[in-house]
Design an enzyme around this catalytic site. Sequence first.
Site, mmCIF file in Angstrom:
data_model
loop_
_atom_site.group_PDB
_atom_site.id
_atom_site.type_symbol
_atom_site.label_atom_id
_atom_site.label_comp_id
_atom_site.label_asym_id
_atom_site.label_seq_id
_atom_site.Cartn_x
_atom_site.Cartn_y
_atom_site.Cartn_z
ATOM 1 N N ASP A 265 -1.931 -7.610 -4.906
ATOM 2 C CA ASP A 265 -3.187 -7.628 -4.145
ATOM 3 C C ASP A 265 -4.055 -8.858 -4.497
ATOM 4 O OD1 ASP A 265 -5.244 -6.780 -2.503
ATOM 5 O OD2 ASP A 265 -5.518 -4.836 -3.482
ATOM 6 N N LYS B 149 5.648 -5.854 -0.650
ATOM 7 C CA LYS B 149 5.180 -4.562 -1.156
ATOM 8 C C LYS B 149 4.091 -4.097 -0.198
ATOM 9 C CE LYS B 149 2.607 -2.450 -4.975
ATOM 10 N NZ LYS B 149 2.098 -2.625 -6.350
ATOM 11 N N ASP C 98 1.362 -1.375 0.713
ATOM 12 C CA ASP C 98 0.532 -0.344 0.082
ATOM 13 C C ASP C 98 -0.095 0.585 1.134
ATOM 14 O OD1 ASP C 98 -0.574 0.946 -2.128
ATOM 15 O OD2 ASP C 98 -1.222 -0.911 -3.076
ATOM 16 N N GLU D 233 3.723 4.208 -0.676
ATOM 17 C CA GLU D 233 2.779 5.250 -0.230
ATOM 18 C C GLU D 233 2.603 6.294 -1.317
ATOM 19 O OE1 GLU D 233 4.673 8.151 -0.352
ATOM 20 O OE2 GLU D 233 4.362 8.821 1.722
ATOM 21 N N TRP D 234 2.962 5.942 -2.563
ATOM 22 C CA TRP D 234 2.662 6.711 -3.775
ATOM 23 C C TRP D 234 3.369 8.073 -3.834
ATOM 24 C CZ3 TRP D 234 -2.721 6.262 -1.398
ATOM 25 C CH2 TRP D 234 -3.116 4.917 -1.361
ATOM 26 N N GLY D 235 4.410 8.234 -3.016
ATOM 27 C CA GLY D 235 5.132 9.505 -3.054
ATOM 28 C C GLY D 235 4.455 10.624 -2.278
ATOM 29 N N MET E 110 4.192 11.633 0.827
ATOM 30 C CA MET E 110 4.955 12.442 1.790
ATOM 31 C C MET E 110 6.440 12.423 1.473
ATOM 32 S SD MET E 110 3.211 12.285 5.492
ATOM 33 C CE MET E 110 4.492 13.412 6.017
ATOM 34 N N ASP F 63 0.285 5.403 -9.378
ATOM 35 C CA ASP F 63 0.412 4.200 -10.213
ATOM 36 C C ASP F 63 0.701 4.528 -11.676
ATOM 37 O OD1 ASP F 63 -0.194 2.790 -7.950
ATOM 38 O OD2 ASP F 63 -1.904 1.719 -8.824
#
Length: 414
Positions: free
Chosen positions: A101, A177, A179, A212-214, A216, A234
């Site tokens: 980022d 990547k 996000d 998508e951080w898991g 779904m 994270d």
Amino acid sequence: MTRTEKLEMVKISTILVMMVLSMVMMTMVESSRSVDVDGDDSEILRRHLLANGLGVTPPMGWNSWNHFSCNIDENMIKQTADALVTTGLSKLGYNYVNIDDCWAEIARDNKGSLVPKKSTFPSGIKALADYVHSKGLKLGIYSDAGYFTCSKTMPGSLGYEEHDAKTFAEWGIDYLKYDNCNNDGSKPTVRYPVMTRALMKSGRPIFHSLCEWGDMHPALWGSPVGNSWRTTNDIKDTWLSMISIADMNEVYAEHARPGGWNDPDMLEVGNGGMTKEEYIVHFSIWAISKAPLLLGCDIRNMTKETMEIVANKEVIAINQDPHGVQAKKVRMEGDIEVWAGPLSGYRVALLLLNRGPSRTSITALWDDIEIPANSIVQARDLWEHKTLKQKFVGNLTATVDSHACKLYVLKPVA
Ligand SMILES: *[C@@H]1O[C@H](CO)[C@@H](O)[C@H](O)[C@H]1NC(C)=O
Ligand SMILES: *[C@@H]1O[C@H](CO)[C@@H](O)[C@H](O)[C@H]1NC(C)=O
């Protein structure tokens, strides 16, 4: 019938019997396949993979976020590329140099394009990609399936997917990547495939890392959409964060395979928050889990200890094994865990993990790790760099320190 005729008859009937048998077997295989769509029939699952030819083994490289967060600029990215080469890490497979980022201006230009931040990336991303490529490395970049990225210092790609994918391709980007911050509330399963199609349309093979951080369970739908998918929130540079993320990621082991990997987030090795033994556990679990090995420390300033961990060729070889099968926990007893997974050449990767506060002995049983009962096995200790003199039958026992592990490659020899 003559003797020759009789022999011919025997031959022909043998061939006929074999044909019938193989047809029966094929029907059995077909029917088991059609039933077992969600299971572990990798032949079928591989058909659903993103066909960009990338991620045949888990990606390796570096990402700026864990150590630097928003404090990045083109010089330190170049210095990191230089350091990957001079340390020898690039030769070991660490090829991706991934900008996270904060690399762009808050506003797009009048053509709607993302603008590299003038104060930190004055030469632009194309020049940086050229530089990184000249070192034999690859350049990764970061965007977000929302209106702004997580830092809120730059725009996301929601609604601009095709435009941004085209820009990334023109710049020579090799890895994205993607996000999940500041989105419109629609599901990742709706937003992420839009970027997948945009990347395809750009014509350049770009590794697509879904972040998508898991939320779904992307392991269940990620394979036609990305080359890897984050299975967790994270990571933090602590034992508890690292080990809990390892647990969450393990649940999806069946879904990892060449071309599409579970991603438990980037490495913290070398950032100072864990002991050496804890970092060895971290690196070992990521390796056997076929996780992306993206270093998250300052490559320009690594200690000898950090280098010893991340440059362990034998551990890297497990991660990059052509079988591409993620290891699983096969036994848990309180603080003790046995993890194992198959490797090429009839070998098995075996991890004995002590999560508890005191030194203890851990036994792995052949029955648990799918080695035939009476096989005699040779064990290579990957952190001691030693092949053990003793051969093992039926089980292997080792004493393991608190928050530490033993990592072996087992090879049946008889
Ligand atoms: C290099 O790392 C050491 C600790 O390992 C730290 O004290 C030092 O400040 C670092 N130097 C730079 C330039 O970051
Ligand atoms: C481990 O194997 C040895 C022989 O190789 C046997 O004597 C012993 O009972 C086994 N231990 C366990 C826990 O199975």
